[in-house]
Design a protein around this motif. Structure first.
Motif, short mmCIF file in Angstrom:
data_model
loop_
_atom_site.label_atom_id
_atom_site.label_comp_id
_atom_site.label_asym_id
_atom_site.label_seq_id
_atom_site.Cartn_x
_atom_site.Cartn_y
_atom_site.Cartn_z
N SER A 19 4.08 0.57 0.14
CA SER A 19 4.07 -0.10 -1.15
C SER A 19 5.65 0.07 -1.53
N VAL A 20 6.01 -1.21 -2.04
CA VAL A 20 7.49 -1.45 -2.52
C VAL A 20 7.40 -1.44 -4.05
N GLN A 21 8.20 -0.29 -4.75
CA GLN A 21 8.08 -0.23 -6.39
C GLN A 21 9.30 -0.78 -6.78
N ILE A 22 9.02 -1.70 -7.67
CA ILE A 22 10.36 -2.24 -8.32
C ILE A 22 10.21 -1.95 -9.84
N ALA A 23 11.30 -1.23 -10.35
CA ALA A 23 11.53 -0.83 -11.75
C ALA A 23 12.71 -1.96 -12.46
N GLU A 24 12.34 -3.00 -13.13
CA GLU A 24 13.47 -3.92 -13.57
C GLU A 24 13.25 -3.80 -15.28
N ASN A 25 14.26 -3.67 -15.68
CA ASN A 25 14.26 -3.82 -17.36
C ASN A 25 13.24 -3.06 -17.97
N GLY A 26 12.85 -1.94 -17.66
CA GLY A 26 11.37 -1.25 -18.04
C GLY A 26 10.37 -1.40 -17.65
N LYS A 27 10.00 -2.52 -16.72
CA LYS A 27 8.71 -2.80 -16.11
C LYS A 27 8.74 -2.47 -14.63
N VAL A 28 7.62 -2.10 -14.23
CA VAL A 28 7.28 -1.41 -12.86
C VAL A 28 6.14 -2.41 -12.24
N THR A 29 6.71 -3.15 -10.96
CA THR A 29 5.64 -3.69 -10.29
C THR A 29 5.61 -3.38 -8.64
N LYS A 36 5.91 -1.73 7.87
CA LYS A 36 6.84 -1.01 7.39
C LYS A 36 8.50 -1.96 7.15
N ALA A 37 8.62 -2.59 8.41
CA ALA A 37 9.84 -3.53 8.64
C ALA A 37 9.89 -4.48 7.51
N VAL A 38 8.62 -5.38 7.35
CA VAL A 38 8.64 -6.23 6.19
C VAL A 38 8.64 -5.49 4.84
N ALA A 39 8.26 -4.50 4.61
CA ALA A 39 8.52 -3.78 3.42
C ALA A 39 10.02 -3.49 3.08
N ARG A 67 3.41 10.91 14.29
CA ARG A 67 3.52 10.10 15.63
C ARG A 67 4.82 10.52 16.54
N PRO A 68 4.46 10.54 17.60
CA PRO A 68 5.80 10.78 18.46
C PRO A 68 7.03 9.79 18.18
N LYS A 69 8.09 9.74 18.57
CA LYS A 69 9.04 8.99 18.21
C LYS A 69 8.97 7.77 18.95
N ARG A 70 8.65 7.83 20.03
CA ARG A 70 8.46 6.59 20.87
C ARG A 70 7.45 5.51 20.33
N LEU A 71 6.59 5.89 19.51
CA LEU A 71 5.59 5.00 18.90
C LEU A 71 6.11 4.40 17.79
N ARG A 72 7.35 5.07 17.08
CA ARG A 72 7.74 4.40 15.77
C ARG A 72 8.77 3.57 16.31
N GLU A 73 9.09 3.54 17.35
CA GLU A 73 10.44 2.60 17.82
C GLU A 73 9.86 1.07 18.11
N THR A 74 10.56 0.06 17.54
CA THR A 74 9.93 -1.10 17.89
C THR A 74 10.90 -1.79 19.03
N PRO A 75 10.10 -2.39 20.06
CA PRO A 75 11.05 -2.82 21.21
C PRO A 75 12.04 -4.33 20.69
N ASP A 76 12.91 -4.35 21.44
CA ASP A 76 13.74 -5.63 20.94
C ASP A 76 13.04 -6.85 21.17
N PHE A 77 13.40 -7.81 20.17
CA PHE A 77 12.76 -8.99 20.21
C PHE A 77 13.72 -10.25 20.89
N ILE A 78 13.57 -10.32 21.99
CA ILE A 78 14.69 -11.35 22.75
C ILE A 78 14.30 -12.67 22.46
N ILE A 79 15.15 -13.56 21.92
CA ILE A 79 14.74 -15.11 21.47
C ILE A 79 14.78 -15.98 22.55
#
Length: 131
Positions: A19-29, A36-39, A67-79
């Motif tokens: 969840s991304v919570q944004i508080a802007e000028n008194g309004k929360v969305t 996670k990376a997209v968020a 989760r173990p650290k190796r499961l949280r890591e994202t492999p490189d995306f080679i273009i």
């Protein structure tokens, strides 16, 4: 949130979603994301838009990731290829990247995020290969 309080952007893990919570000028969305990376990217864009420094904090009731650290890591995306498709979304232009195994990654870029991406790529190339 009350009008006059500072703007803020925060991340929170809610049962496997982010969840991304944004508080802007008194309004929360709030906006939910599966990855996670997209968020984090969305939160970073919102912090830039609001003129906030640094990365958004992650607030959690249980901050320990089991989760173990190796499961949280994202492999490189080679273009391997960048498809030249004129696609657009509600966020801007869509660019499709293809890795060496044929896996496609669709990037939805706004003017701000595309400029930021180009700037970071240029900085990385300068560090690697010099001026």
């Amino acid at each position: 949130m009350v009008t006059g309080e500072p703007n803020d952007v925060r991340l929170k893990n809610l049962d496997g979603q982010w969840s991304v919570q944004i508080a802007e000028n008194g309004k929360v969305t709030r906006h939910l994301f599966d990855a996670k990376a997209v968020a984090e990217s969305y939160a970073e864009f919102q912090r830039i838009r609001l003129g906030l420094p640094g990365k958004p904090p992650i607030w959690e009731e249980n901050p320990v990731d089991e989760r173990p650290k190796r499961l949280r890591e994202t492999p490189d995306f080679i273009i391997n290829d960048v498809l030249d498709l004129a696609e657009y979304s509600d966020r801007g232009i869509v660019t499709t990247l293809v890795d060496t195994h044929g896996v496609r990654l669709r990037l939805h870029l706004t003017v701000v995020t595309s400029e930021l991406l180009c700037e970071r790529i240029a900085n990385a190339l300068e560090r690697r290969y010099g001026e």
